[in-house]
Write an enzyme that holds these catalytic residues in place. Structure first.
Site, PDB file in Angstrom:
ATOM      1  CB  SER A 283      -0.980   0.003   1.177  1.00 39.40           C
ATOM      2  OG  SER A 283      -0.322  -0.225   2.394  1.00 39.40           O
ATOM      3  CG  HIS A 313      -0.787  -5.250   1.875  1.00 40.95           C
ATOM      4  ND1 HIS A 313      -0.111  -5.139   3.074  1.00 40.95           N
ATOM      5  CD2 HIS A 313      -0.831  -3.974   1.376  1.00 40.95           C
ATOM      6  CE1 HIS A 313       0.226  -3.880   3.276  1.00 40.95           C
ATOM      7  NE2 HIS A 313      -0.197  -3.146   2.265  1.00 40.95           N
ATOM      8  CG  HIS A 359       6.189  -9.203   7.516  1.00 43.21           C
ATOM      9  ND1 HIS A 359       7.118  -8.332   6.993  1.00 43.21           N
ATOM     10  CD2 HIS A 359       5.075  -8.467   7.734  1.00 43.21           C
ATOM     11  CE1 HIS A 359       6.583  -7.128   6.918  1.00 43.21           C
ATOM     12  NE2 HIS A 359       5.341  -7.184   7.350  1.00 43.21           N
ATOM     13  NE  ARG A 368       2.664  -4.232  12.252  1.00 41.89           N
ATOM     14  CZ  ARG A 368       2.526  -4.278  10.928  1.00 41.89           C
ATOM     15  NH1 ARG A 368       1.985  -3.241  10.293  1.00 41.89           N
ATOM     16  NH2 ARG A 368       2.912  -5.339  10.232  1.00 41.89           N
ATOM     17  CG  ASP A 414      -3.102  -8.372   8.874  1.00 40.88           C
ATOM     18  OD1 ASP A 414      -3.606  -7.303   9.252  1.00 40.88           O
ATOM     19  OD2 ASP A 414      -2.339  -8.449   7.889  1.00 40.88           O
TER      20      ASP A 414
HETATM   21  N1  NMX Z   1       1.287 -19.907   5.052  1.00 44.01           N
HETATM   22  C1  NMX Z   1       1.676 -20.753   4.070  1.00 44.01           C
HETATM   23  N2  NMX Z   1       2.738 -20.536   3.276  1.00 44.01           N
HETATM   24  C2  NMX Z   1       3.441 -19.424   3.504  1.00 44.01           C
HETATM   25  C3  NMX Z   1       3.129 -18.509   4.515  1.00 44.01           C
HETATM   26  C4  NMX Z   1       1.980 -18.784   5.303  1.00 44.01           C
HETATM   27  N3  NMX Z   1       1.570 -17.963   6.271  1.00 44.01           N
HETATM   28  N4  NMX Z   1       4.024 -17.498   4.510  1.00 44.01           N
HETATM   29  C5  NMX Z   1       4.872 -17.763   3.494  1.00 44.01           C
HETATM   30  N5  NMX Z   1       4.523 -18.921   2.881  1.00 44.01           N
HETATM   31  C6  NMX Z   1       5.126 -19.526   1.702  1.00 44.01           C
HETATM   32  C7  NMX Z   1       4.986 -18.572   0.523  1.00 44.01           C
HETATM   33  O1  NMX Z   1       3.680 -18.652  -0.027  1.00 44.01           O
HETATM   34  C8  NMX Z   1       6.093 -19.052  -0.377  1.00 44.01           C
HETATM   35  O2  NMX Z   1       5.645 -20.233  -0.989  1.00 44.01           O
HETATM   36  P1  NMX Z   1       6.012 -20.549  -2.532  1.00 44.01           P
HETATM   37  O3  NMX Z   1       7.512 -20.550  -2.608  1.00 44.01           O
HETATM   38  O4  NMX Z   1       5.410 -21.894  -2.793  1.00 44.01           O
HETATM   39  O5  NMX Z   1       5.416 -19.466  -3.352  1.00 44.01           O
HETATM   40  C9  NMX Z   1       7.180 -19.430   0.624  1.00 44.01           C
HETATM   41  O6  NMX Z   1       6.506 -19.667   1.883  1.00 44.01           O
HETATM   42  C10 NMX Z   1       8.246 -18.372   0.824  1.00 44.01           C
HETATM   43  O7  NMX Z   1       7.598 -17.167   1.179  1.00 44.01           O
HETATM   44  P2  NMX Z   1       8.338 -16.103   2.128  1.00 44.01           P
HETATM   45  O8  NMX Z   1       9.581 -15.675   1.424  1.00 44.01           O
HETATM   46  O9  NMX Z   1       8.484 -16.641   3.494  1.00 44.01           O
HETATM   47  O10 NMX Z   1       7.261 -14.948   2.213  1.00 44.01           O
HETATM   48  P3  NMX Z   1       6.986 -13.752   1.193  1.00 44.01           P
HETATM   49  O11 NMX Z   1       7.884 -12.624   1.558  1.00 44.01           O
HETATM   50  O12 NMX Z   1       7.021 -14.216  -0.219  1.00 44.01           O
HETATM   51  O13 NMX Z   1       5.478 -13.401   1.539  1.00 44.01           O
HETATM   52  C11 NMX Z   1       3.624 -12.988   2.961  1.00 44.01           C
HETATM   53  C12 NMX Z   1       5.108 -12.736   2.727  1.00 44.01           C
HETATM   54  C13 NMX Z   1       3.152 -12.089   4.071  1.00 44.01           C
HETATM   55  C14 NMX Z   1       2.861 -12.633   1.667  1.00 44.01           C
HETATM   56  C15 NMX Z   1       3.394 -14.463   3.309  1.00 44.01           C
HETATM   57  O14 NMX Z   1       4.068 -14.764   4.513  1.00 44.01           O
HETATM   58  C16 NMX Z   1       1.940 -14.837   3.431  1.00 44.01           C
HETATM   59  O15 NMX Z   1       1.313 -15.134   2.409  1.00 44.01           O
HETATM   60  N6  NMX Z   1       1.355 -14.813   4.676  1.00 44.01           N
HETATM   61  C17 NMX Z   1      -0.048 -15.047   4.860  1.00 44.01           C
HETATM   62  C18 NMX Z   1      -0.854 -13.822   4.462  1.00 44.01           C
HETATM   63  C19 NMX Z   1      -0.678 -12.708   5.456  1.00 44.01           C
HETATM   64  O16 NMX Z   1      -0.754 -12.891   6.661  1.00 44.01           O
HETATM   65  N7  NMX Z   1      -0.454 -11.495   4.936  1.00 44.01           N
HETATM   66  C20 NMX Z   1      -0.397 -10.294   5.785  1.00 44.01           C
HETATM   67  C21 NMX Z   1       0.970  -9.632   5.854  1.00 44.01           C
HETATM   68  C22 NMX Z   1       0.899  -8.432   6.738  1.00 44.01           C
HETATM   69  N8  NMX Z   1       0.091  -7.343   6.145  1.00 44.01           N
HETATM   70  O17 NMX Z   1      -0.771  -6.830   6.776  1.00 44.01           O
HETATM   71  O18 NMX Z   1       0.331  -6.981   5.001  1.00 44.01           O
HETATM   72  C1  MLT Z   2       2.224  -3.696   6.459  1.00 42.62           C
HETATM   73  O1  MLT Z   2       1.861  -3.257   7.545  1.00 42.62           O
HETATM   74  O2  MLT Z   2       2.275  -2.976   5.439  1.00 42.62           O
HETATM   75  C2  MLT Z   2       2.505  -5.157   6.340  1.00 42.62           C
HETATM   76  O3  MLT Z   2       3.052  -5.669   7.514  1.00 42.62           O
HETATM   77  C3  MLT Z   2       3.235  -5.577   5.104  1.00 42.62           C
HETATM   78  C4  MLT Z   2       4.652  -5.124   4.937  1.00 42.62           C
HETATM   79  O4  MLT Z   2       5.233  -4.406   5.722  1.00 42.62           O
HETATM   80  O5  MLT Z   2       5.231  -5.566   3.910  1.00 42.62           O
END
Ligand code: NMX
Ligand code: MLT
Length: 477
Positions: A283, A313, A359, A368, A414
């Site tokens: 964002s 996100h 994350h 948080r 979250d």
């Molecule tokens: N559950 C399952 N798989 C996960 C998760 C999770 N919570 N977190 C990471 N992975 C997987 C990810 O999908 C990726 O798989 P692949 O190689 O098959 O594509 C692998 O682990 C490596 O990912 P990372 O490098 O650890 O994480 P990345 O930086 O790519 O993504 C998020 C970060 C936040 C997108 C990821 O952790 C996620 O999808 N979490 C769940 C959704 C979530 O809670 N998002 C909110 C973030 C905070 N916000 O408010 O923005």
């Molecule tokens: C945020 O608050 O924007 C989320 O934790 C995602 C991020 O920092 O990448």
């Protein structure tokens, strides 16, 4: 600026020079000192404070460019280009900085530090978001008087024209709350001061002034738009007007229809901690990118909201509560640890993420999350869904670690917010990302004002094709 304001501004400038010599405040000790100094100042005007700060920060940036412009900040690898630019430093973002282990610092202050030094509505209470806004914009901890003045100013700017509500009403009531909210923000754009000033040919050195106007107006107005969306969808359109005696967070909660003192405190904390998370998150980065084309704050923030609405996100807060409720539906509230493990594995085997965990930058539990957990321990320790969230804290990280690919198995912001809101009666999970969006207006708009004040350029990184990468790598081998 009026003559009176100018005189007052001059009279505090000596004090300000003293502040400058003391430096920016990276530590809590320094912040407390700022608080003491500022309490004795009569300057309650945020605009004047910024006007004073901008020239010195412009000089600072010029100096960095002149003296260190060619210093390398790291190497770009193919993995980075293909991996969502993780770990690639590429943005200037003054309002906050994220440490992978310690989490966010707003102008150098951690969340517990902000809870200590930012003015609250009551003794030992949660920080007032207006105080955080002042901190983000100026880098200084405000006095209670300054926060109260800003609260008042925001209330006076909180006027939303009828056509905004009509634009929202044009959408089916079943549209996602984020769609309705972003539509409302786009309709607010009609009143953009920046757009008007640009059309009249404003000099670029003055861009920050209408940006400031738009930003404060936007921050003041988004709670009204957000509350309208909530009341329209869930409360038969019965709108609750702004209460002139309440602060920003409390007013937002009030307009949504929640007036219990604990919910008001929760909303103050919620808006404070979701406001900013350095510049690279989807964002903030989107808002900054769009604003770099000199799009006004409304256009930029609406774009940011559309990024926030994605499930990886901001929409994750919706997904978490829905997921937790699906656990309860299937296994009941007194689910055992083994049942919970099984449910987590079922989610993963279904090709889905466990929402609220992981994350892009953080490598430890999100502070948080921790402060929301502390809030729950204080105010709702026996809530069954809070207890389920606590169980998940034990169950999920080892499973994600076992997967072997997840870089951060710990919970993020979250994972916790939904059960707190649910406890106080705000149970509609699909609405949660709108709350996140209101809060993020504080961080994105604060940085946007600085983008204009510092004259940051159009953002335009280089992209390449797979052919280009193959050729380049062959030559480099
Ligand atoms: N559950 C399952 N798989 C996960 C998760 C999770 N919570 N977190 C990471 N992975 C997987 C990810 O999908 C990726 O798989 P692949 O190689 O098959 O594509 C692998 O682990 C490596 O990912 P990372 O490098 O650890 O994480 P990345 O930086 O790519 O993504 C998020 C970060 C936040 C997108 C990821 O952790 C996620 O999808 N979490 C769940 C959704 C979530 O809670 N998002 C909110 C973030 C905070 N916000 O408010 O923005
Ligand atoms: C945020 O608050 O924007 C989320 O934790 C995602 C991020 O920092 O990448």
């Amino acid at each position: 600026m009026t003559k009176d304001k100018k005189a007052m501004f001059r009279s505090v400038s000596l004090l300000s020079k003293l502040r400058s010599r003391l430096g920016q405040q990276p530590s809590l000790k320094d912040s407390v000192r700022w608080l003491q100094i500022q309490s004795s100042s009569s300057d309650l005007d945020l605009h004047s404070q910024l006007e004073e700060l901008i020239p010195e920060q412009q000089e600072r940036l010029k100096k960095i460019k002149a003296e260190h412009g060619k210093v390398q900040l790291g190497n770009i690898t193919v993995d980075m280009v293909l991996g969502g630019m993780r770990g690639m430093t590429g943005l200037l973002w003054q309002t906050s900085l994220l440490d992978p282990d310690e989490g966010i610092r707003f102008r150098g202050l951690s969340i517990p530090e902000c809870q200590k030094v930012l003015p609250a509505a009551k003794p030992e209470g949660e920080p007032l978001p207006e105080g955080l806004l002042w901190l983000l914009l100026t880098g200084k901890v405000p006095s209670k008087e300054q926060v109260d003045a800003l609260s008042k100013e925001l209330r006076s700017r909180a006027v939303v024209p009828d056509f905004v509500y009509k634009a929202i009403d044009a959408l089916p009531v079943t549209s996602h709350p984020m769609t309705q909210f972003a539509t409302g923000v786009m309709a607010l754009q009609v009143q953009s001061e920046f757009q008007k000033a640009y059309e009249k040919g404003i000099h670029k050195s003055k861009y920050w002034e209408p940006t400031y106007e738009d930003s404060l107006n936007l921050i003041a107005r988004v709670p009204l738009v957000a509350a309208y969306v909530y009341r329209r969808i869930y409360k038969d359109g019965q709108v609750i007007p702004l209460d002139d005696s309440l602060d920003y967070g409390a007013n937002f909660s009030h307009m949504l229809g929640f007036d219990s003192p604990k919910m008001l405190e929760l909303m103050r904390l919620y808006v404070t901690i979701h406001s900013d998370h350095e510049g690279g998150n989807v964002s903030a980065h989107t808002g900054h990118l769009v604003a770099s084309a000199l799009s006004d704050p409304y256009l930029s923030f609406a774009a940011a909201l559309n990024g926030l609405a994605g499930p990886l996100h901001g929409l994750a807060n919706q997904e978490v509560l829905l997921w937790i409720k699906s656990v309860v539906d299937e296994c009941g509230e007194n689910i055992t640890v083994d049942q919970l493990k099984e449910y987590v594995w079922k989610t993963l085997k279904g090709g889905k993420v466990v929402p609220g965990f992981g994350h892009g930058v953080l490598r430890k539990t999100d502070p948080r999350y921790t402060c929301q957990r502390e809030f729950a321990l204080k105010h709702l320790p026996d809530d069954p869904l809070f207890q389920l969230v606590s169980k998940l804290y034990e169950v999920v990280p080892p499973i994600l670690t076992e997967l072997g690919k997840v870089k951060n198995p710990w919970p993020n912001v979250d994972a916790h917010s939904g059960v707190l809101l649910n406890h106080f009666g705000l149970t509609e999970a699909r609405y949660f990302t709108v709350l996140f969006g209101v809060s993020r207006s504080l961080g994105i708009c604060s940085q946007l004002i600085w983008d204009r004040a510092l004259g940051l350029p159009l953002e335009r990184p280089k992209s390449v094709t797979m052919e280009w990468l193959e050729d380049y790598c062959k030559k480099a081998a």
